[in-house]
Motif scaffolding. Structure first.
Motif, PDB file in Angstrom:
ATOM      1  N   HIS A  83       8.058 -18.605  -1.432  1.00 43.68           N
ATOM      2  CA  HIS A  83       8.064 -18.180  -0.003  1.00 43.68           C
ATOM      3  C   HIS A  83       8.629 -19.034   0.941  1.00 43.68           C
ATOM      4  CE1 HIS A  83       5.763 -15.632   2.676  1.00 43.68           C
ATOM      5  NE2 HIS A  83       5.214 -15.209   1.583  1.00 43.68           N
ATOM      6  N   ASN A 105      11.188  -7.607   2.440  1.00 42.84           N
ATOM      7  CA  ASN A 105      10.746  -8.726   1.989  1.00 42.84           C
ATOM      8  C   ASN A 105      10.630  -8.941   0.328  1.00 42.84           C
ATOM      9  OD1 ASN A 105       9.599  -8.241   4.500  1.00 42.84           O
ATOM     10  ND2 ASN A 105       8.608 -10.159   4.637  1.00 42.84           N
ATOM     11  N   ALA A 106      11.066  -9.838  -0.324  1.00 40.61           N
ATOM     12  CA  ALA A 106      10.921  -9.687  -1.732  1.00 40.61           C
ATOM     13  C   ALA A 106      11.798  -9.155  -2.403  1.00 40.61           C
ATOM     14  CB  ALA A 106       9.539  -9.705  -1.991  1.00 40.61           C
ATOM     15  N   LYS A 153      15.432  -8.490  -4.337  1.00 42.43           N
ATOM     16  CA  LYS A 153      16.338  -9.664  -4.904  1.00 42.43           C
ATOM     17  C   LYS A 153      17.574  -8.631  -5.444  1.00 42.43           C
ATOM     18  CE  LYS A 153      15.710 -13.488  -4.505  1.00 42.43           C
ATOM     19  NZ  LYS A 153      16.217 -13.997  -3.112  1.00 42.43           N
ATOM     20  N   THR A 185       5.340 -11.407  -6.736  1.00 45.23           N
ATOM     21  CA  THR A 185       4.429 -12.097  -5.600  1.00 45.23           C
ATOM     22  C   THR A 185       4.487 -13.632  -5.900  1.00 45.23           C
ATOM     23  OG1 THR A 185       3.077 -10.145  -5.776  1.00 45.23           O
ATOM     24  CG2 THR A 185       2.592 -11.973  -3.995  1.00 45.23           C
ATOM     25  N   SER A 242       2.881 -15.871  -4.061  1.00 45.01           N
ATOM     26  CA  SER A 242       1.539 -16.490  -4.064  1.00 45.01           C
ATOM     27  C   SER A 242       0.590 -16.241  -5.030  1.00 45.01           C
ATOM     28  CB  SER A 242       0.779 -15.839  -2.598  1.00 45.01           C
ATOM     29  OG  SER A 242       1.688 -16.173  -1.528  1.00 45.01           O
ATOM     30  N   ARG A 261      -6.188 -13.082  -0.408  1.00 47.17           N
ATOM     31  CA  ARG A 261      -5.533 -11.794  -0.928  1.00 47.17           C
ATOM     32  C   ARG A 261      -4.003 -11.665  -1.090  1.00 47.17           C
ATOM     33  NH1 ARG A 261      -7.596  -8.368   4.223  1.00 47.17           N
ATOM     34  NH2 ARG A 261      -6.510 -10.049   5.152  1.00 47.17           N
ATOM     35  N   ARG A 276       3.592  -1.397  -3.108  1.00 47.81           N
ATOM     36  CA  ARG A 276       3.622  -1.196  -1.783  1.00 47.81           C
ATOM     37  C   ARG A 276       5.106  -1.065  -0.895  1.00 47.81           C
ATOM     38  NH1 ARG A 276       0.130  -4.377   1.965  1.00 47.81           N
ATOM     39  NH2 ARG A 276       0.323  -6.076   0.315  1.00 47.81           N
ATOM     40  N   ILE A 304       7.954   1.515   1.800  1.00 42.77           N
ATOM     41  CA  ILE A 304       8.972   0.921   2.758  1.00 42.77           C
ATOM     42  C   ILE A 304      10.532   1.349   2.432  1.00 42.77           C
ATOM     43  CG2 ILE A 304       9.587  -1.573   3.621  1.00 42.77           C
ATOM     44  CD1 ILE A 304       6.996  -2.372   2.349  1.00 42.77           C
TER      45      ILE A 304
HETATM   46  C1  LIG Z   1       4.628  -4.895   0.856  1.00 45.74           C
HETATM   47  C2  LIG Z   1       5.027  -6.362   0.461  1.00 45.74           C
HETATM   48  C3  LIG Z   1       3.833  -7.165   0.537  1.00 45.74           C
HETATM   49  C4  LIG Z   1       4.185  -8.489   0.153  1.00 45.74           C
HETATM   50  N1  LIG Z   1       2.885  -9.429   0.127  1.00 45.74           N
HETATM   51  C5  LIG Z   1       2.903 -10.788  -0.349  1.00 45.74           C
HETATM   52  C6  LIG Z   1       1.872 -11.421  -0.658  1.00 45.74           C
HETATM   53  O1  LIG Z   1       0.714 -10.861  -0.394  1.00 45.74           O
HETATM   54  N2  LIG Z   1       1.835 -12.818  -0.716  1.00 45.74           N
HETATM   55  C7  LIG Z   1       3.268 -13.208  -1.061  1.00 45.74           C
HETATM   56  O2  LIG Z   1       3.304 -14.329  -1.418  1.00 45.74           O
HETATM   57  N3  LIG Z   1       4.489 -12.494  -0.652  1.00 45.74           N
HETATM   58  C8  LIG Z   1       4.393 -11.405  -0.272  1.00 45.74           C
HETATM   59  N4  LIG Z   1       5.447 -10.308  -0.043  1.00 45.74           N
HETATM   60  C9  LIG Z   1       6.777 -11.244  -0.332  1.00 45.74           C
HETATM   61  C10 LIG Z   1       7.142 -12.003   0.824  1.00 45.74           C
HETATM   62  O3  LIG Z   1       6.880 -11.499   2.027  1.00 45.74           O
HETATM   63  C11 LIG Z   1       8.341 -12.781   0.470  1.00 45.74           C
HETATM   64  O4  LIG Z   1       8.641 -13.112  -0.703  1.00 45.74           O
HETATM   65  C12 LIG Z   1       8.556 -13.867   1.574  1.00 45.74           C
HETATM   66  O5  LIG Z   1       8.713 -13.541   2.778  1.00 45.74           O
HETATM   67  C13 LIG Z   1       9.958 -14.487   1.239  1.00 45.74           C
HETATM   68  O6  LIG Z   1      11.014 -13.532   1.600  1.00 45.74           O
HETATM   69  P1  LIG Z   1      12.144 -13.363   0.337  1.00 45.74           P
HETATM   70  O7  LIG Z   1      11.340 -13.044  -1.027  1.00 45.74           O
HETATM   71  O8  LIG Z   1      12.555 -11.777   0.870  1.00 45.74           O
HETATM   72  O9  LIG Z   1      13.016 -14.355   0.041  1.00 45.74           O
HETATM   73  C14 LIG Z   1       5.528  -9.191   0.030  1.00 45.74           C
HETATM   74  C15 LIG Z   1       6.277  -8.247   0.218  1.00 45.74           C
HETATM   75  C16 LIG Z   1       6.465  -6.929   0.390  1.00 45.74           C
HETATM   76  C17 LIG Z   1       7.382  -6.143   0.500  1.00 45.74           C
END
Ligand SMILES: Cc1cc2nc3c(=O)[nH]c(=O)nc-3n(C[C@H](O)[C@H](O)[C@H](O)COP(=O)(O)O)c2cc1C
Length: 310
Positions: free
Chosen positions: A48, A179-180, A182, A241, A243, A265, A273, A277
């Motif tokens: 994170h 987000n997330a 890669k 994820t 977390s 959660r 999800r 997006i």
């Molecule tokens: C729809 C969606 C829901 C997300 N929910 C979570 C979450 O519940 N827990 C979590 O750790 N990361 C979640 N993420 C990912 C983090 O927002 C993201 O990994 C974090 O901001 C770090 O950024 P990066 O992975 O883009 O480098 C989610 C991403 C998306 C697209």
């Protein structure tokens, strides 16, 4: 969601119209559980964004990730709904095509199926396998990644630019901004590196409608940064994820080594999800380029060109 400005209902026609001023939308976050994060307030969740935020700003909002939370993507989906209406005849659809090691059978692809299962999966049988897998992942306290494919039909040829503002470059930037995410690929993407020149070349013939017909779409609808009129095909990889319940080694903001377990959660597969997006971001980029194109060249030249002009 509330619309604050930019549109009104015209009594005379009964239609909603844009006024030309910016459209402002507001989504209240009425479902937060900040308490879930109090135990790991000072620790960095591996994967994170807490550590780089602290290094850059000296502060990070530990309650759900603050600005790194994907809550902000709700607004991207809202903006995408507007963008879809800008380009006449545009259809942008997304589907989950891989969860962890499990893929789909592309011969079973049915867009109607995407609406019928909770994974936005176009292959009904694969959706059943995804459900069982996700259940096991959740129960084991872990998480899993995914690949999403977005296809835009009805994209006019000619959108984009040759150097700055290439359509594929902008698509990659917009998708990578989720987000997330890669990895992003357009058309054949990374698989193109394994193809021969012959196999990769999208051959052309004349169609009955007087327009060229491409015999394949390895380019994913973009050549030289400009749309060809073929469907735009964008694929992206979402990481698992970060977390998770299972403990991971980390450090805290005071320099001590810790183990981090994240309760609360968290979707075991945020890629699900990410489907709407991704669709929204593709729609926004296409709408943006559609408007830029109109400003740049107005009417595109008539094709085919006369052999002996004048
Ligand atoms: C729809 C969606 C829901 C997300 N929910 C979570 C979450 O519940 N827990 C979590 O750790 N990361 C979640 N993420 C990912 C983090 O927002 C993201 O990994 C974090 O901001 C770090 O950024 P990066 O992975 O883009 O480098 C989610 C991403 C998306 C697209």
């Amino acid at each position: 969601m509330r619309i604050l400005s930019g549109v009104f209902a015209d009594d005379r026609t009964g239609r909603q119209v844009t006024t030309g001023t910016p459209i402002a939308l507001l989504i209240d976050n009425v479902d937060q559980r900040s308490k879930d994060y109090s135990e790991i307030r000072d620790s960095y969740r591996p994967g994170h964004a807490g550590y780089p935020y602290d290094i850059k700003y000296g502060v990070h909002d530990y309650r759900g990730g603050g600005r790194a939370s994907a809550r902000e993507t709700a607004m991207r989906v809202a903006a995408g709904a507007i963008a879809r209406r800008i380009v006449p005849g545009l259809s942008v659809r997304g589907a989950l095509i891989q969860m962890g090691e499990l893929g789909i059978d592309r011969d079973e692809w049915d867009w109607a199926e995407v609406e019928r299962n909770p994974f936005f999966c176009p292959d009904a049988k694969a959706a059943e396998r995804f459900a069982a897998h996700l259940d096991a992942v959740r129960k084991s306290g872990s998480s899993v990644g995914a690949v999403i494919e977005v296809v835009a039909d009805g994209v006019p040829a000619g959108l984009g630019a040759p150097v700055y503002g290439k359509l594929d470059g902008d698509l990659a930037g917009a998708i990578m901004g989720i987000n997330a995410v890669k990895g992003v690929e357009i058309g054949a993407g990374f698989a193109a590196a394994r193809l021969s020149g012959e196999a990769n070349a999208d051959e052309m013939r004349m169609g009955n409608d007087g327009k060229p017909r491409f015999l394949s779409n390895n380019a994913g609808g973009v050549l030289g940064g400009i749309s060809t009129g073929q469907p735009l095909v964008v694929r992206f990889a979402v990481k698992p994820t970060s977390s998770i319940l299972n403990p991971r080694r980390s450090v805290d903001r005071y320099g001590a080594e810790v183990d981090v377990t994240t309760k609360g959660r968290h979707d075991p597969c945020v890629g699900i999800r990410a489907v709407p997006i991704g669709e929204a971001m593709v729609a926004c980029v296409i709408a943006d380029h559609y408007l830029r194109h109109r400003g740049q060249v107005g009417e595109s030249p008539r094709w085919p060109f006369p052999r002996n002009p004048g």
